[in-house]
Write an enzyme that holds these catalytic residues in place. Structure first.
Site, PDB file in Angstrom:
ATOM      1  N   ALA A   1      25.000  18.121   1.823  1.00  0.00           N
ATOM      2  CA  ALA A   1      24.711  19.793   2.123  1.00  0.00           C
ATOM      3  C   ALA A   1      23.951  19.665   3.396  1.00  0.00           C
ATOM      4  O   ALA A   1      22.955  18.751   3.716  1.00  0.00           O
ATOM      5  CB  ALA A   1      23.613  20.366   0.907  1.00  0.00           C
ATOM      6  N   LYS A   2      24.049  20.810   4.031  1.00  0.00           N
ATOM      7  CA  LYS A   2      23.551  21.135   5.438  1.00  0.00           C
ATOM      8  C   LYS A   2      22.380  22.152   5.155  1.00  0.00           C
ATOM      9  O   LYS A   2      22.491  23.350   5.261  1.00  0.00           O
ATOM     10  CB  LYS A   2      24.438  21.465   6.417  1.00  0.00           C
ATOM     11  CG  LYS A   2      24.043  21.556   8.014  1.00  0.00           C
ATOM     12  CD  LYS A   2      25.067  21.785   8.823  1.00  0.00           C
ATOM     13  CE  LYS A   2      24.759  21.929  10.363  1.00  0.00           C
ATOM     14  NZ  LYS A   2      23.940  20.781  10.871  1.00  0.00           N
TER      15      LYS A   2
END
Ligand code: PPE
Length: 311
Positions: A156-157
């Site tokens: 996940a960013k």
């Protein structure tokens, strides 16, 4: 930093200086945001966003992983991004979409806080310097290990996760290096503070696999495709720290960093100390793809309708 005119905020274009949040914004306290880094280039076919749907898809995937429903469709976000770039009249820029938990109840449960969305863009040159892109950067292995999948979600960013990169970046810049390379808790090479990493040895290219604590980089994927098209073999496998020092060539990829060669790691010269032939060739084709100079990769460009007017 260079400012642009307007920022898209929850469905409206607002003047740059007015795109503000309250100090009790949930994301400000707990890091509950997810974001993207996207670039628009002034290409052969006009201003165009590189691999735009892939970035939008990853933004939605990151949001989903943190139980943060985006109050727009992917197509609305894509369109809003095109509008924001056009309204700022920028032919090439860096684009930062951010989805975050806004002003709501304090405390760790974010589910009652609103989900806000902004899309900003500005002119951003070579992330690790023009000279770094041409000649390579000096990197150092950070003493901070890459965030573990046991505690967070490397794929996940997410805003809060970047404290890991921030610590690594501060450590190596204070020590006089340009970029940090992070290992995992077993000492296996993962990625740069904001880039994926590739190692070239004896004409073969290696990069950490999806099972490592890496972001599934859009540019990593682009390099895998370009290498395949050039007949260069890329093997996705764990990389030992010593392989960084024994490599013929090392390079980093990312939206901000594009393709940046590494010329030195922990004071060991990488190869000859100059970007090698495999790096150079991949960088050349990649730059052509970014700028629409290679027909094969035109499908990676999402043209921005500029309408010739500034909002
Ligand atoms: N790993 C990390 C940790 C990372 O932050 C990035 C992008 C990548 C890999 C490469 O992903 P991609 O851009 O999809 O190829 N880093 C973004 C943020 C940089 C920043 O300083 O902010 C970027 O390059 O936009």
């Amino acid at each position: 930093m260079p400012q642009a005119d307007v920022i898209w905020k929850n469905g409206e274009l607002v003047p740059w200086d007015e795109a503000k949040v309250h100090v009790l914004t949930h994301a400000l306290h707990y890091g509950t945001g997810v974001f993207e880094g996207v670039r628009c280039y002034d290409t052969e076919i006009g201003p165009a966003i590189f691999r735009h749907p892939e970035h939008v898809a990853r933004l939605f995937a990151s949001s989903e992983l943190y139980y943060m429903p985006v109050p727009y469709t992917p197509e609305q976000i894509r369109q809003a991004t095109l509008d924001t770039v056009a309204a700022n009249g920028l032919r090439s820029c860096y684009i930062r979409p951010l989805v975050f938990r806004g002003e709501g109840p304090m405390g760790l449960s974010p589910l009652d806080s609103p989900v806000d969305v902004i899309i900003a863009c500005w002119e951003w040159g070579a992330y690790l310097g023009e000279e770094g892109k041409a000649k390579g950067v000096r990197a150092k292995v950070s003493s901070w290990r890459r965030l573990s999948p046991a505690g967070l979600i490397p794929h996940a960013k997410a805003s809060g996760q970047y404290l890991n990169s921030v610590l690594a970046k501060i450590e190596v810049t204070k020590a006089g290096y340009e970029e940090a390379i992070l290992l995992d808790e077993q000492g296996v090479v993962n990625e740069g503070s904001g880039e994926n990493i590739f190692v070239v040895r004896d004409g073969r290219v290696f990069t950490p696999p999806q099972s490592a604590s890496i972001l599934d980089g859009v540019n990593r994927r682009s390099i895998l495709q370009i290498a395949a098209d050039l007949g260069v073999e890329v093997v996705e496998r764990d990389i030992a720290r010593a392989e960084l020092y024994l490599a013929d060539e090392v390079f980093l990829t990312g939206t901000a960093a594009e393709l940046t060669p590494v010329r030195e790691i922990d004071d060991h010269r990488v190869g000859t100390g100059e970007p090698g032939p495999v790096t150079r060739e991949l960088q050349r084709v990649f730059e052509d793809a970014l700028h629409g100079r290679d027909e094969r990769y035109r499908g990676w460009l999402d043209p921005v309708p500029m309408d010739g007017t500034k909002a």
